[in-house]
Write a protein that holds these residues in place. Sequence first.
Motif, PDB file in Angstrom:
ATOM      1  N   ARG A  28      50.792  98.494  34.852  1.00 61.11           N
ATOM      2  CA  ARG A  28      49.679  98.845  35.707  1.00 61.11           C
ATOM      3  C   ARG A  28      50.167  99.620  36.927  1.00 61.11           C
ATOM      4  O   ARG A  28      51.279  99.412  37.404  1.00 61.11           O
ATOM      5  N   VAL A  29      49.313 100.503  37.421  1.00 61.61           N
ATOM      6  CA  VAL A  29      49.618 101.298  38.607  1.00 61.61           C
ATOM      7  C   VAL A  29      48.856 100.691  39.771  1.00 61.61           C
ATOM      8  O   VAL A  29      47.628 100.575  39.730  1.00 61.61           O
ATOM      9  N   LEU A  30      49.563 100.307  40.808  1.00 62.59           N
ATOM     10  CA  LEU A  30      48.983  99.620  41.950  1.00 62.59           C
ATOM     11  C   LEU A  30      49.097 100.484  43.191  1.00 62.59           C
ATOM     12  O   LEU A  30      50.045 101.249  43.351  1.00 62.59           O
ATOM     13  N   SER A  31      48.107 100.372  44.049  1.00 61.89           N
ATOM     14  CA  SER A  31      48.099 101.112  45.307  1.00 61.89           C
ATOM     15  C   SER A  31      47.457 100.235  46.368  1.00 61.89           C
ATOM     16  O   SER A  31      46.684  99.316  46.064  1.00 61.89           O
ATOM     17  N   TYR A  32      47.759 100.524  47.630  1.00 60.20           N
ATOM     18  CA  TYR A  32      47.194  99.752  48.729  1.00 60.20           C
ATOM     19  C   TYR A  32      45.778 100.243  49.013  1.00 60.20           C
ATOM     20  O   TYR A  32      45.543 101.431  49.240  1.00 60.20           O
ATOM     21  N   TRP A  33      44.830  99.316  48.953  1.00 56.65           N
ATOM     22  CA  TRP A  33      43.427  99.608  49.206  1.00 56.65           C
ATOM     23  C   TRP A  33      42.902  98.597  50.208  1.00 56.65           C
ATOM     24  O   TRP A  33      42.856  97.396  49.948  1.00 56.65           O
ATOM     25  N   ARG A  34      42.561  99.090  51.419  1.00 53.52           N
ATOM     26  CA  ARG A  34      42.079  98.224  52.495  1.00 53.52           C
ATOM     27  C   ARG A  34      43.071  97.119  52.808  1.00 53.52           C
ATOM     28  O   ARG A  34      42.718  95.959  53.008  1.00 53.52           O
ATOM     29  N   GLY A  35      44.345  97.483  52.815  1.00 54.70           N
ATOM     30  CA  GLY A  35      45.389  96.558  53.199  1.00 54.70           C
ATOM     31  C   GLY A  35      45.871  95.641  52.101  1.00 54.70           C
ATOM     32  O   GLY A  35      46.750  94.807  52.353  1.00 54.70           O
ATOM     33  N   ARG A  72      36.995 104.729  41.911  1.00 60.85           N
ATOM     34  CA  ARG A  72      36.932 104.304  43.291  1.00 60.85           C
ATOM     35  C   ARG A  72      37.312 105.442  44.221  1.00 60.85           C
ATOM     36  O   ARG A  72      38.214 106.230  43.943  1.00 60.85           O
ATOM     37  N   TRP A  73      36.627 105.515  45.342  1.00 63.32           N
ATOM     38  CA  TRP A  73      36.924 106.509  46.364  1.00 63.32           C
ATOM     39  C   TRP A  73      38.328 106.249  46.918  1.00 63.32           C
ATOM     40  O   TRP A  73      38.666 105.173  47.339  1.00 63.32           O
ATOM     41  N   GLY A  74      39.165 107.278  46.911  1.00 60.69           N
ATOM     42  CA  GLY A  74      40.507 107.151  47.452  1.00 60.69           C
ATOM     43  C   GLY A  74      41.589 107.046  46.408  1.00 60.69           C
ATOM     44  O   GLY A  74      42.767 107.039  46.762  1.00 60.69           O
ATOM     45  N   SER A  75      41.251 106.964  45.127  1.00 61.39           N
ATOM     46  CA  SER A  75      42.294 106.826  44.109  1.00 61.39           C
ATOM     47  C   SER A  75      41.925 107.551  42.824  1.00 61.39           C
ATOM     48  O   SER A  75      42.174 107.048  41.737  1.00 61.39           O
ATOM     49  N   GLN A  76      41.321 108.717  42.930  1.00 65.28           N
ATOM     50  CA  GLN A  76      41.052 109.490  41.726  1.00 65.28           C
ATOM     51  C   GLN A  76      42.333 110.115  41.178  1.00 65.28           C
ATOM     52  O   GLN A  76      42.428 110.384  39.989  1.00 65.28           O
ATOM     53  N   ARG A  96      37.696  81.218  49.910  1.00 63.19           N
ATOM     54  CA  ARG A  96      38.385  81.809  48.756  1.00 63.19           C
ATOM     55  C   ARG A  96      37.887  81.173  47.468  1.00 63.19           C
ATOM     56  O   ARG A  96      37.704  79.947  47.411  1.00 63.19           O
ATOM     57  N   ASP A  97      37.682  81.997  46.464  1.00 61.32           N
ATOM     58  CA  ASP A  97      37.310  81.506  45.142  1.00 61.32           C
ATOM     59  C   ASP A  97      38.577  81.011  44.453  1.00 61.32           C
ATOM     60  O   ASP A  97      39.447  81.802  44.093  1.00 61.32           O
ATOM     61  N   LEU A  98      38.693  79.715  44.262  1.00 60.95           N
ATOM     62  CA  LEU A  98      39.912  79.117  43.724  1.00 60.95           C
ATOM     63  C   LEU A  98      40.069  79.319  42.228  1.00 60.95           C
ATOM     64  O   LEU A  98      41.165  79.120  41.702  1.00 60.95           O
ATOM     65  N   LEU A  99      39.016  79.699  41.552  1.00 59.76           N
ATOM     66  CA  LEU A  99      39.116  79.951  40.115  1.00 59.76           C
ATOM     67  C   LEU A  99      39.473  81.401  39.835  1.00 59.76           C
ATOM     68  O   LEU A  99      40.307  81.700  38.982  1.00 59.76           O
ATOM     69  N   LEU A 100      38.873  82.336  40.567  1.00 62.60           N
ATOM     70  CA  LEU A 100      39.191  83.749  40.405  1.00 62.60           C
ATOM     71  C   LEU A 100      40.385  84.186  41.253  1.00 62.60           C
ATOM     72  O   LEU A 100      40.958  85.234  41.001  1.00 62.60           O
ATOM     73  N   GLY A 101      40.708  83.403  42.282  1.00 62.58           N
ATOM     74  CA  GLY A 101      41.810  83.772  43.154  1.00 62.58           C
ATOM     75  C   GLY A 101      41.502  84.945  44.061  1.00 62.58           C
ATOM     76  O   GLY A 101      42.412  85.705  44.417  1.00 62.58           O
ATOM     77  N   GLU A 102      40.238  85.105  44.450  1.00 64.54           N
ATOM     78  CA  GLU A 102      39.818  86.218  45.293  1.00 64.54           C
ATOM     79  C   GLU A 102      39.123  85.685  46.541  1.00 64.54           C
ATOM     80  O   GLU A 102      38.406  84.696  46.479  1.00 64.54           O
ATOM     81  N   PRO A 103      39.334  86.354  47.692  1.00 70.86           N
ATOM     82  CA  PRO A 103      38.559  85.979  48.880  1.00 70.86           C
ATOM     83  C   PRO A 103      37.079  86.252  48.658  1.00 70.86           C
ATOM     84  O   PRO A 103      36.690  87.183  47.951  1.00 70.86           O
ATOM     85  N   VAL A 104      36.240  85.435  49.269  1.00 68.99           N
ATOM     86  CA  VAL A 104      34.799  85.594  49.086  1.00 68.99           C
ATOM     87  C   VAL A 104      34.324  86.935  49.634  1.00 68.99           C
ATOM     88  O   VAL A 104      33.391  87.538  49.102  1.00 68.99           O
ATOM     89  N   ILE A 105      34.976  87.449  50.676  1.00 69.98           N
ATOM     90  CA  ILE A 105      34.554  88.733  51.239  1.00 69.98           C
ATOM     91  C   ILE A 105      34.705  89.848  50.222  1.00 69.98           C
ATOM     92  O   ILE A 105      33.911  90.800  50.199  1.00 69.98           O
ATOM     93  N   ARG A 106      35.672  89.731  49.329  1.00 69.47           N
ATOM     94  CA  ARG A 106      35.831  90.742  48.274  1.00 69.47           C
ATOM     95  C   ARG A 106      34.755  90.587  47.204  1.00 69.47           C
ATOM     96  O   ARG A 106      34.306  91.576  46.634  1.00 69.47           O
ATOM     97  N   VAL A 156      31.811  89.721  47.830  1.00 71.37           N
ATOM     98  CA  VAL A 156      30.601  90.260  48.440  1.00 71.37           C
ATOM     99  C   VAL A 156      30.612  91.776  48.424  1.00 71.37           C
ATOM    100  O   VAL A 156      29.595  92.430  48.136  1.00 71.37           O
ATOM    101  N   ARG A 157      31.768  92.373  48.700  1.00 68.38           N
ATOM    102  CA  ARG A 157      31.834  93.825  48.869  1.00 68.38           C
ATOM    103  C   ARG A 157      32.147  94.579  47.588  1.00 68.38           C
ATOM    104  O   ARG A 157      31.745  95.729  47.458  1.00 68.38           O
ATOM    105  N   ARG A 158      32.852  93.959  46.659  1.00 65.81           N
ATOM    106  CA  ARG A 158      33.234  94.648  45.422  1.00 65.81           C
ATOM    107  C   ARG A 158      32.233  94.311  44.328  1.00 65.81           C
ATOM    108  O   ARG A 158      32.082  93.158  43.921  1.00 65.81           O
ATOM    109  N   THR A 159      31.533  95.346  43.848  1.00 70.62           N
ATOM    110  CA  THR A 159      30.461  95.126  42.877  1.00 70.62           C
ATOM    111  C   THR A 159      30.992  94.556  41.579  1.00 70.62           C
ATOM    112  O   THR A 159      30.398  93.628  41.000  1.00 70.62           O
ATOM    113  N   GLU A 160      32.139  95.074  41.078  1.00 66.95           N
ATOM    114  CA  GLU A 160      32.647  94.593  39.798  1.00 66.95           C
ATOM    115  C   GLU A 160      33.083  93.138  39.879  1.00 66.95           C
ATOM    116  O   GLU A 160      32.878  92.364  38.931  1.00 66.95           O
ATOM    117  N   LEU A 161      33.670  92.730  41.013  1.00 62.80           N
ATOM    118  CA  LEU A 161      34.052  91.327  41.163  1.00 62.80           C
ATOM    119  C   LEU A 161      32.832  90.422  41.279  1.00 62.80           C
ATOM    120  O   LEU A 161      32.823  89.303  40.755  1.00 62.80           O
TER     121      LEU A 161
END
Length: 251
Positions: free
Chosen positions: A111-118, A127-131, A196-206, A208-213
Amino acid sequence: MRKDMARVLVGRPRAGSHPRLKRGKRYQRARLRPEQAPRHEPMSPGRGTKCLNENLAPLVRYLRSQVGRPWDDVYSEISQCLRPTSAVQQHVRDHLWDFVARHVEEADDGRVLSYWRGELEEIDGRRWGSQFYVCPRSGLLRAAPVRARERRGAPPRNDGLVWVARDRVLKEIDGVWYAFDLQAFPAGEVEQRSARDLLLGEPVIRLVRRTELRHRAAAMYRRNRVYAATKRQLGKRELRALRQPGGKRGK
């Protein structure tokens, strides 16, 4: 790159610069009723109404046509046509990083990883910023892969969950069974950042803001705007009840 790319990108008039847009209520009131005109006016009445109206579509098409070339050569051609000595052209150069990801890492699984919003995340071409991204090994300009999205009307995924109550699910992780209690999203942004969502391992703010999540969580929990707030390991009595012949796993 075209020699007149600077004019192609920034040749449109700025938004809010049409003379008709300046004839607002204050202008009409001062023109028709001078006694009701404001006593103090700013030196620049139009300040705050204009904004740049650059056309970035040709820049994206140019980047797409340069995929596979060394990024240093592509950036050199862009710098020849868009010079930093011009404020407007420098503004377009700043928009270049809205499409190209430079600080990229490759994971062990390819996988190719990049820093997005820290945060370090997998690159998604939608996604905007990684085309596009700069390959860390070869230095070539690459097109970002597009990850498939789940259909909104698709049936909810099972994910190996066992529902024991409306707000409680069980899941086996590495041979150990855990119970997760679901709660509604916190109302405040500060609480959403700390939760934090302990099953998905994601902060709740993500979530809320990330549609796919958010769609993934809604499909997994069969409800909108809930997350796994608590996690605990099952005891021996609960495990015996779960492993009874009549018990069901992965319902």
